[in-house]
Design a protein around this motif. Structure first.
Motif, PDB file in Angstrom:
ATOM      1  N   TRP A 119       0.831  -1.198   0.000  1.00  0.00           N
ATOM      2  CA  TRP A 119       0.000   0.000   0.000  1.00  0.00           C
ATOM      3  C   TRP A 119       0.869   1.253   0.000  1.00  0.00           C
ATOM      4  O   TRP A 119       0.545   2.236  -0.667  1.00  0.00           O
ATOM      5  N   LEU A 120       1.985   1.228   0.723  1.00  0.00           N
ATOM      6  CA  LEU A 120       2.916   2.356   0.698  1.00  0.00           C
ATOM      7  C   LEU A 120       3.489   2.521  -0.710  1.00  0.00           C
ATOM      8  O   LEU A 120       3.601   3.640  -1.217  1.00  0.00           O
ATOM      9  N   GLN A 121       3.837   1.432  -1.336  1.00  0.00           N
ATOM     10  CA  GLN A 121       4.357   1.489  -2.710  1.00  0.00           C
ATOM     11  C   GLN A 121       3.321   2.075  -3.672  1.00  0.00           C
ATOM     12  O   GLN A 121       3.677   2.806  -4.596  1.00  0.00           O
ATOM     13  N   THR A 122       2.032   1.785  -3.439  1.00  0.00           N
ATOM     14  CA  THR A 122       1.005   2.372  -4.317  1.00  0.00           C
ATOM     15  C   THR A 122       0.985   3.889  -4.185  1.00  0.00           C
ATOM     16  O   THR A 122       0.690   4.588  -5.154  1.00  0.00           O
ATOM     17  N   LEU A 123       1.293   4.391  -2.996  1.00  0.00           N
ATOM     18  CA  LEU A 123       1.317   5.844  -2.819  1.00  0.00           C
ATOM     19  C   LEU A 123       2.438   6.482  -3.626  1.00  0.00           C
ATOM     20  O   LEU A 123       2.263   7.566  -4.184  1.00  0.00           O
ATOM     21  N   VAL A 124       3.579   5.812  -3.689  1.00  0.00           N
ATOM     22  CA  VAL A 124       4.681   6.318  -4.508  1.00  0.00           C
ATOM     23  C   VAL A 124       4.232   6.356  -5.968  1.00  0.00           C
ATOM     24  O   VAL A 124       4.357   7.386  -6.646  1.00  0.00           O
ATOM     25  N   TYR A 125       3.706   5.245  -6.438  1.00  0.00           N
ATOM     26  CA  TYR A 125       3.231   5.170  -7.817  1.00  0.00           C
ATOM     27  C   TYR A 125       2.171   6.248  -8.088  1.00  0.00           C
ATOM     28  O   TYR A 125       2.240   6.969  -9.088  1.00  0.00           O
ATOM     29  N   HIS A 126       1.199   6.363  -7.212  1.00  0.00           N
ATOM     30  CA  HIS A 126       0.057   7.239  -7.411  1.00  0.00           C
ATOM     31  C   HIS A 126       0.468   8.707  -7.480  1.00  0.00           C
ATOM     32  O   HIS A 126       0.046   9.434  -8.387  1.00  0.00           O
ATOM     33  N   GLU A 127       1.292   9.146  -6.529  1.00  0.00           N
ATOM     34  CA  GLU A 127       1.697  10.551  -6.544  1.00  0.00           C
ATOM     35  C   GLU A 127       2.542  10.870  -7.768  1.00  0.00           C
ATOM     36  O   GLU A 127       2.340  11.902  -8.420  1.00  0.00           O
ATOM     37  N   ARG A 128       3.447   9.986  -8.116  1.00  0.00           N
ATOM     38  CA  ARG A 128       4.286  10.208  -9.311  1.00  0.00           C
ATOM     39  C   ARG A 128       3.423  10.252 -10.568  1.00  0.00           C
ATOM     40  O   ARG A 128       3.642  11.076 -11.455  1.00  0.00           O
ATOM     41  N   HIS A 129       2.447   9.351 -10.651  1.00  0.00           N
ATOM     42  CA  HIS A 129       1.550   9.303 -11.801  1.00  0.00           C
ATOM     43  C   HIS A 129       0.816  10.635 -11.968  1.00  0.00           C
ATOM     44  O   HIS A 129       0.777  11.214 -13.062  1.00  0.00           O
ATOM     45  N   HIS A 130       0.228  11.127 -10.876  1.00  0.00           N
ATOM     46  CA  HIS A 130      -0.547  12.359 -10.984  1.00  0.00           C
ATOM     47  C   HIS A 130       0.336  13.588 -11.158  1.00  0.00           C
ATOM     48  O   HIS A 130      -0.078  14.546 -11.823  1.00  0.00           O
ATOM     49  N   LEU A 131       1.522  13.582 -10.614  1.00  0.00           N
ATOM     50  CA  LEU A 131       2.446  14.692 -10.855  1.00  0.00           C
ATOM     51  C   LEU A 131       2.781  14.779 -12.340  1.00  0.00           C
ATOM     52  O   LEU A 131       2.696  15.855 -12.949  1.00  0.00           O
ATOM     53  N   ARG A 132       3.116  13.644 -12.936  1.00  0.00           N
ATOM     54  CA  ARG A 132       3.392  13.632 -14.389  1.00  0.00           C
ATOM     55  C   ARG A 132       2.167  14.061 -15.185  1.00  0.00           C
ATOM     56  O   ARG A 132       2.269  14.820 -16.143  1.00  0.00           O
ATOM     57  N   GLN A 133       1.012  13.578 -14.768  1.00  0.00           N
ATOM     58  CA  GLN A 133      -0.226  13.888 -15.469  1.00  0.00           C
ATOM     59  C   GLN A 133      -0.483  15.400 -15.496  1.00  0.00           C
ATOM     60  O   GLN A 133      -0.768  15.958 -16.557  1.00  0.00           O
TER      61      GLN A 133
END
Length: 177
Positions: free
Chosen positions: A155-169
């Motif tokens: 779940w912590l790893q999903t937060l890394v993925y999620h924030e990076r995804h939306h920052l790029r977006q």
């Protein structure tokens, strides 16, 4: 391990995840602070969130994941019951994931309120991770709507993925303005 979970594993252990999260949050805040109010609050389309709404969504997802990390710790310690089964995530016709209803932004938050919320939620997540310690990478698990059964570390790893995804977006979206 399913392919989606293998993708998350690249973010490594909790220490590495926290470094990623610190870096991406710094970059996100710097970027948001550079935006005009029009850039921050403009909705490019009826079904497209504004940058402010994306930030609210990021904070809602992070808040939810922090609660899951806490509950997984309590389940591991015998202080809480396991989670009931969760529903799989929904996708758009083009295959992109839809945000679960509880993580859809409501809108109406000021820039200051958004940044304060992001900071407060992050502090709670960091406290949950610290409290979980070594238990973070061990069962129990809880099903993520798109990544399947995950430990608290997952779940912590999903937060890394999620924030990076939306920052790029949002960077890509605003780069096109």
């Amino acid at each position: 391990m399913p392919a989606a979970q293998e993708g998350l594993a690249r973010f490594g252990d909790a220490e590495n995840c926290l470094k990623h999260l610190e870096r991406s949050r710094r970059e996100l805040v710097r970027f948001v602070e550079s935006l005009t109010d029009e850039q921050l609050f403009h909705r490019p389309g009826a079904e497209v969130w504004s940058v402010a709404e994306v930030l609210e969504h990021v904070s809602l997802v992070e808040e939810s994941a922090g609660k899951i990390i806490r509950r997984l710790r309590k389940v591991a310690l015998g202080e809480a019951e396991p989670f009931p089964p969760s529903s799989p995530g929904q996708t758009r016709p083009d295959g992109r994931p839809l945000a679960p209803p509880l993580t859809e932004p409501k809108g109406g938050l000021s820039r200051a309120a958004l940044l304060e919320r992001l900071q407060a939620v992050r502090e709670r997540v960091l406290a949950e991770v610290a409290e979980s310690g070594e238990r973070l990478s061990h069962p129990p698990t809880y099903a993520h709507p798109f990544f399947g059964d995950l430990t608290a570390l997952g779940w912590l790893q999903t937060l890394v993925y999620h924030e990076r995804h939306h920052l790029r977006q949002i960077q890509e979206r605003l780069g096109a303005l």
